[in-house]
Design a protein around this motif. Structure first.
Motif, PDB file in Angstrom:
ATOM      1  N   ASP A 243       0.937  -0.924   0.508  1.00 47.06           N
ATOM      2  CA  ASP A 243       0.185   0.002   0.159  1.00 47.06           C
ATOM      3  C   ASP A 243       1.528   1.475   0.070  1.00 47.06           C
ATOM      4  OD1 ASP A 243      -2.358   1.549   2.072  1.00 47.06           O
ATOM      5  OD2 ASP A 243      -2.114   1.380   0.104  1.00 47.06           O
ATOM      6  N   VAL A 244       0.597   2.157  -0.387  1.00 47.46           N
ATOM      7  CA  VAL A 244       1.072   3.186  -0.714  1.00 47.46           C
ATOM      8  C   VAL A 244       0.197   4.700  -0.479  1.00 47.46           C
ATOM      9  CG1 VAL A 244       2.976   2.350  -2.117  1.00 47.46           C
ATOM     10  CG2 VAL A 244       0.720   3.716  -3.302  1.00 47.46           C
ATOM     11  N   ASP A 245       1.116   5.533  -0.280  1.00 47.92           N
ATOM     12  CA  ASP A 245       0.267   7.318  -0.117  1.00 47.92           C
ATOM     13  C   ASP A 245      -0.122   7.557  -1.412  1.00 47.92           C
ATOM     14  OD1 ASP A 245       0.901   9.971   1.414  1.00 47.92           O
ATOM     15  OD2 ASP A 245      -0.998   8.668   0.481  1.00 47.92           O
ATOM     16  N   ALA A 246       0.655   8.902  -2.079  1.00 44.61           N
ATOM     17  CA  ALA A 246      -0.052   9.429  -2.791  1.00 44.61           C
ATOM     18  C   ALA A 246       1.345   7.889  -4.243  1.00 44.61           C
ATOM     19  CB  ALA A 246       1.021  10.955  -3.325  1.00 44.61           C
ATOM     20  N   ILE A 247       0.665   8.206  -4.948  1.00 50.65           N
ATOM     21  CA  ILE A 247       1.709   7.855  -6.641  1.00 50.65           C
ATOM     22  C   ILE A 247       0.953   8.343  -7.739  1.00 50.65           C
ATOM     23  CG2 ILE A 247      -0.357   6.168  -6.851  1.00 50.65           C
ATOM     24  CD1 ILE A 247       1.892   4.017  -7.756  1.00 50.65           C
ATOM     25  N   GLY A 248       2.286   8.273  -8.908  1.00 50.79           N
ATOM     26  CA  GLY A 248       1.297   8.846 -10.450  1.00 50.79           C
ATOM     27  C   GLY A 248       3.017   8.439 -11.212  1.00 50.79           C
ATOM     28  N   TRP A 249       3.203   9.397 -12.082  1.00 47.49           N
ATOM     29  CA  TRP A 249       4.024   9.034 -13.024  1.00 47.49           C
ATOM     30  C   TRP A 249       4.807  10.094 -13.224  1.00 47.49           C
ATOM     31  CZ3 TRP A 249       3.165   4.261 -15.712  1.00 47.49           C
ATOM     32  CH2 TRP A 249       2.279   3.372 -15.165  1.00 47.49           C
ATOM     33  N   PHE A 250       5.992  10.089 -14.571  1.00 41.65           N
ATOM     34  CA  PHE A 250       6.997  11.394 -14.670  1.00 41.65           C
ATOM     35  C   PHE A 250       7.143  10.644 -15.639  1.00 41.65           C
ATOM     36  CE2 PHE A 250      11.445   9.555 -13.971  1.00 41.65           C
ATOM     37  CZ  PHE A 250      10.755   8.737 -12.279  1.00 41.65           C
ATOM     38  N   ARG A 251       7.482  11.206 -16.630  1.00 44.44           N
ATOM     39  CA  ARG A 251       8.351  10.502 -18.300  1.00 44.44           C
ATOM     40  C   ARG A 251       9.715  11.089 -18.210  1.00 44.44           C
ATOM     41  NH1 ARG A 251       3.796  13.089 -22.534  1.00 44.44           N
ATOM     42  NH2 ARG A 251       4.303  15.426 -21.616  1.00 44.44           N
ATOM     43  N   GLN A 252      10.943  10.413 -18.915  1.00 45.66           N
ATOM     44  CA  GLN A 252      12.288  10.938 -19.367  1.00 45.66           C
ATOM     45  C   GLN A 252      11.814  10.867 -20.941  1.00 45.66           C
ATOM     46  OE1 GLN A 252      14.403  12.112 -16.937  1.00 45.66           O
ATOM     47  NE2 GLN A 252      14.740  13.637 -19.017  1.00 45.66           N
TER      48      GLN A 252
ATOM     49  N   ASN B 100      -7.255   0.986  -4.790  1.00 49.27           N
ATOM     50  CA  ASN B 100      -6.460   0.915  -3.745  1.00 49.27           C
ATOM     51  C   ASN B 100      -6.423  -0.780  -3.395  1.00 49.27           C
ATOM     52  OD1 ASN B 100      -5.486   3.211  -3.479  1.00 49.27           O
ATOM     53  ND2 ASN B 100      -7.240   3.952  -2.254  1.00 49.27           N
ATOM     54  N   ALA B 101      -7.408  -1.612  -3.499  1.00 50.33           N
ATOM     55  CA  ALA B 101      -7.339  -3.020  -2.771  1.00 50.33           C
ATOM     56  C   ALA B 101      -6.319  -4.137  -3.990  1.00 50.33           C
ATOM     57  CB  ALA B 101      -8.948  -3.124  -3.734  1.00 50.33           C
ATOM     58  N   LYS B 102      -6.006  -3.036  -4.842  1.00 45.57           N
ATOM     59  CA  LYS B 102      -5.341  -4.123  -5.933  1.00 45.57           C
ATOM     60  C   LYS B 102      -4.030  -3.329  -6.117  1.00 45.57           C
ATOM     61  CE  LYS B 102      -8.534  -6.137  -9.331  1.00 45.57           C
ATOM     62  NZ  LYS B 102      -9.375  -5.489 -10.896  1.00 45.57           N
ATOM     63  N   ASN B 103      -3.684  -2.019  -5.121  1.00 43.46           N
ATOM     64  CA  ASN B 103      -1.986  -1.120  -5.571  1.00 43.46           C
ATOM     65  C   ASN B 103      -2.070  -1.073  -6.421  1.00 43.46           C
ATOM     66  OD1 ASN B 103      -2.075  -1.314  -1.547  1.00 43.46           O
ATOM     67  ND2 ASN B 103      -1.104  -3.193  -2.269  1.00 43.46           N
ATOM     68  N   THR B 104      -2.844  -1.002  -7.167  1.00 40.55           N
ATOM     69  CA  THR B 104      -2.548  -0.282  -8.768  1.00 40.55           C
ATOM     70  C   THR B 104      -3.141   0.643  -9.002  1.00 40.55           C
ATOM     71  OG1 THR B 104      -3.455  -3.033  -8.859  1.00 40.55           O
ATOM     72  CG2 THR B 104      -2.838  -1.100 -11.295  1.00 40.55           C
ATOM     73  N   VAL B 105      -2.380   1.724  -9.877  1.00 38.57           N
ATOM     74  CA  VAL B 105      -2.490   2.819 -10.549  1.00 38.57           C
ATOM     75  C   VAL B 105      -2.328   3.163 -11.895  1.00 38.57           C
ATOM     76  CG1 VAL B 105      -0.009   3.912  -9.833  1.00 38.57           C
ATOM     77  CG2 VAL B 105      -1.898   5.394 -10.274  1.00 38.57           C
ATOM     78  N   TYR B 106      -3.439   3.477 -12.969  1.00 35.33           N
ATOM     79  CA  TYR B 106      -3.590   3.508 -14.492  1.00 35.33           C
ATOM     80  C   TYR B 106      -3.289   4.785 -14.316  1.00 35.33           C
ATOM     81  CZ  TYR B 106      -5.851  -0.402 -12.416  1.00 35.33           C
ATOM     82  OH  TYR B 106      -6.049  -1.911 -11.761  1.00 35.33           O
TER      83      TYR B 106
END
Length: 119
Positions: free
Chosen positions: A26-35, A70-76
Motif C-alpha cells: 500500500d502506498v500514499d500518493a502515486i503517479g507517473w513521470f516521463r523522461q 487501492n484494493a489491488k495496489n494499482t494505478v492506471y
C-alpha cells in the motif's frame, strides 16, 4: 516499495494507451513521470490515496486520466489523443502530490515503460 509498470508501446498520433503500475505494498500518493531523450524529467500526473485528488501537467490536461484501485495496489494512466511529443519512457513513482507539485520530491520509482507516438 517496488513498482512494476506495464502497457507501453507504439501508437500512431491521436491514438490511446493505458499504462498500469502495480505496487508491492500500500502506498500514499502515486503517479507517473516521463523522461524523453535530451529533455528534463517531467511529472505527468499523480493521485492521492485517501481523497483521490488528482493533478496533471499542463501538457497532458484533458488528454490523460489517472486512477487507482487501492484494493489491488494499482494505478492506471489512460492516455488519449497522443502526440509525438508524448514519446518518452514513463515511470511509475511515489512522492509529493499536491497542487502545483507532481511527484516532487520523488520517493521511489520502478523501471520505465516506453511509449512511442509515431506514424
Amino acid at each position: 516499495v517496488q513498482l512494476q509498470a506495464s502497457g507501453g508501446g507504439l501508437v500512431p498520433p491521436g491514438g490511446s494507451l493505458r499504462l498500469s503500475c502495480v505496487a508491492s505494498s500500500d502506498v500514499d500518493a502515486i503517479g507517473w513521470f516521463r523522461q524523453a531523450p535530451d529533455k528534463a524529467r517531467e511529472g505527468v500526473s499523480c493521485i492521492a490515496r485517501t481523497d483521490r485528488a488528482t493533478y496533471y501537467a499542463d501538457s497532458v490536461k484533458g488528454r490523460f486520466t489517472i486512477s487507482r484501485d487501492n484494493a489491488k495496489n494499482t494505478v492506471y494512466l489512460q492516455m488519449s489523443s497522443l502526440k509525438p511529443e508524448d514519446t518518452a519512457v514513463y515511470y511509475c513513482a511515489t512522492g509529493g502530490c499536491w497542487p502545483g507539485t507532481i511527484l516532487s520530491p520523488l520517493d521511489s520509482w520502478g523501471q520505465g515503460t516506453q511509449v512511442t507516438v509515431s506514424s
